[in-house]
Enzyme design. Structure first.
Site, short mmCIF file in Angstrom:
data_model
loop_
_atom_site.label_atom_id
_atom_site.label_comp_id
_atom_site.label_asym_id
_atom_site.label_seq_id
_atom_site.Cartn_x
_atom_site.Cartn_y
_atom_site.Cartn_z
N ASN B 13 -5.92 1.37 6.43
CA ASN B 13 -5.92 1.13 4.99
C ASN B 13 -6.63 -0.18 4.65
O ASN B 13 -6.88 -0.99 5.52
CB ASN B 13 -4.45 1.10 4.51
CG ASN B 13 -4.30 1.72 3.14
OD1 ASN B 13 -5.14 1.53 2.27
ND2 ASN B 13 -3.23 2.45 2.94
N CYS B 14 -6.91 -0.35 3.37
CA CYS B 14 -7.61 -1.52 2.85
C CYS B 14 -7.00 -2.81 3.36
O CYS B 14 -5.79 -2.94 3.31
CB CYS B 14 -7.57 -1.50 1.32
SG CYS B 14 -8.20 -3.00 0.54
N PRO B 15 -7.76 -3.78 3.82
CA PRO B 15 -9.23 -3.81 3.88
C PRO B 15 -9.78 -3.48 5.26
O PRO B 15 -10.93 -3.79 5.54
CB PRO B 15 -9.54 -5.27 3.55
CG PRO B 15 -8.43 -6.02 4.22
CD PRO B 15 -7.21 -5.10 4.20
N LEU B 16 -8.98 -2.86 6.13
CA LEU B 16 -9.40 -2.66 7.52
C LEU B 16 -10.70 -1.86 7.71
O LEU B 16 -11.52 -2.24 8.54
CB LEU B 16 -8.26 -2.04 8.34
CG LEU B 16 -7.13 -3.02 8.70
CD1 LEU B 16 -5.99 -2.29 9.41
CD2 LEU B 16 -7.63 -4.15 9.59
N ASP B 40 -9.03 6.78 4.10
CA ASP B 40 -8.57 5.98 2.95
C ASP B 40 -9.45 6.29 1.73
O ASP B 40 -10.64 5.99 1.73
CB ASP B 40 -8.66 4.49 3.33
CG ASP B 40 -8.52 3.57 2.11
OD1 ASP B 40 -7.92 4.00 1.11
OD2 ASP B 40 -9.03 2.44 2.18
#
Lengths: 154, 75
Positions: B13-16, B40
């Site tokens: 999920n953000c920001p991965l 995502d």
């Protein structure tokens, strides 16, 4: 090069995420980033982040699996339980851990500045903090913040 | 299009997805193409924004079997 400055003032699990997410992302986008940690935000620079918790108390916006009266939220262990549940949820949803985001920031040369005044105020032991951080005051931060494109207070 | 490297960002999920894309591009050479697969929904706009701001070219952004597939060409 674009620049971003963040002032991190909170030390709870929910409030720890925005500075680390924004700092790591800005660094990935090519920004030069500095984060100034002051008051409770200083907890986010400790080597051990296991004391960074979330409390359902006085936090009516926190989604709960079952409605919980405030009088129940004050019971011993509720904070630990809420923190465990939140960390479990973060993991399940593929959200990075604070440790992971913090490490990405450091790899990307995000500069972390610990507020010297807060260190003195709470008698923090500098050996409890991660390596590679600087200690400074408001004027030092302003020198960088005054030149930034984005400046946030969290 | 020839893919030089692939990044599996499924489940992240953000920001991965953005952070891992940046990292993957770091050891590639100019003109090479990175394929990123993500689950995502937020990554669709984030990858475009990443390309706009870093100068890497988002060659394509598609949905395949409920997954988001991006081809990013390094600047």
């Amino acid at each position: 090069m674009k620049k971003m400055a963040i002032i991190a003032t909170k030390g709870t699990l929910d409030m720890a995420y925005p500075p680390f997410i924004l700092a790591s992302t800005a660094a990935a986008l090519g920004y030069e980033v500095q984060v100034f940690f002051t008051f409770y935000g200083l907890q986010l620079l400790r080597k051990d982040l296991s004391d960074v918790k979330i409390s359902p108390l006085a936090n009516p916006a926190m989604p709960m699996p079952v409605p919980m009266p405030v009088l129940v939220q004050v019971l011993p262990g509720m904070e630990t339980m809420a923190t465990m549940m939140m960390k479990d949820k973060l993991k399940k949803k593929g959200v990075a851990s604070l440790e992971e985001l913090r490490a990405v920031c450091q790899e990307a040369d995000v500069k972390f500045i610990a507020c010297q005044m807060t260190v003195d105020l709470f008698d923090f032991d500098k050996s409890e903090f991660i390596d590679g951080i600087e200690y400074g005051g408001a004027a030092m931060f302003m020198e960088f913040a005054g030149e930034t494109d984005i400046c946030l207070f969290v | 299009m020839n893919v030089d490297k692939e990044l599996d960002a499924r489940g992240l999920n953000c920001p991965l997805p953005i952070l891992k894309t940046k990292k993957s591009l770091a050891d590639m050479t100019a003109g090479q193409v990175l394929k990123v697969v993500s689950t995502d929904p937020g990554s669709v706009k984030d990858m475009q924004a990443f390309a706009n701001q870093t100068g890497n070219a988002l060659v394509s952004s598609t949905v395949e079997k409920g997954e988001y597939v991006f081809l990013m060409q390094k600047k």
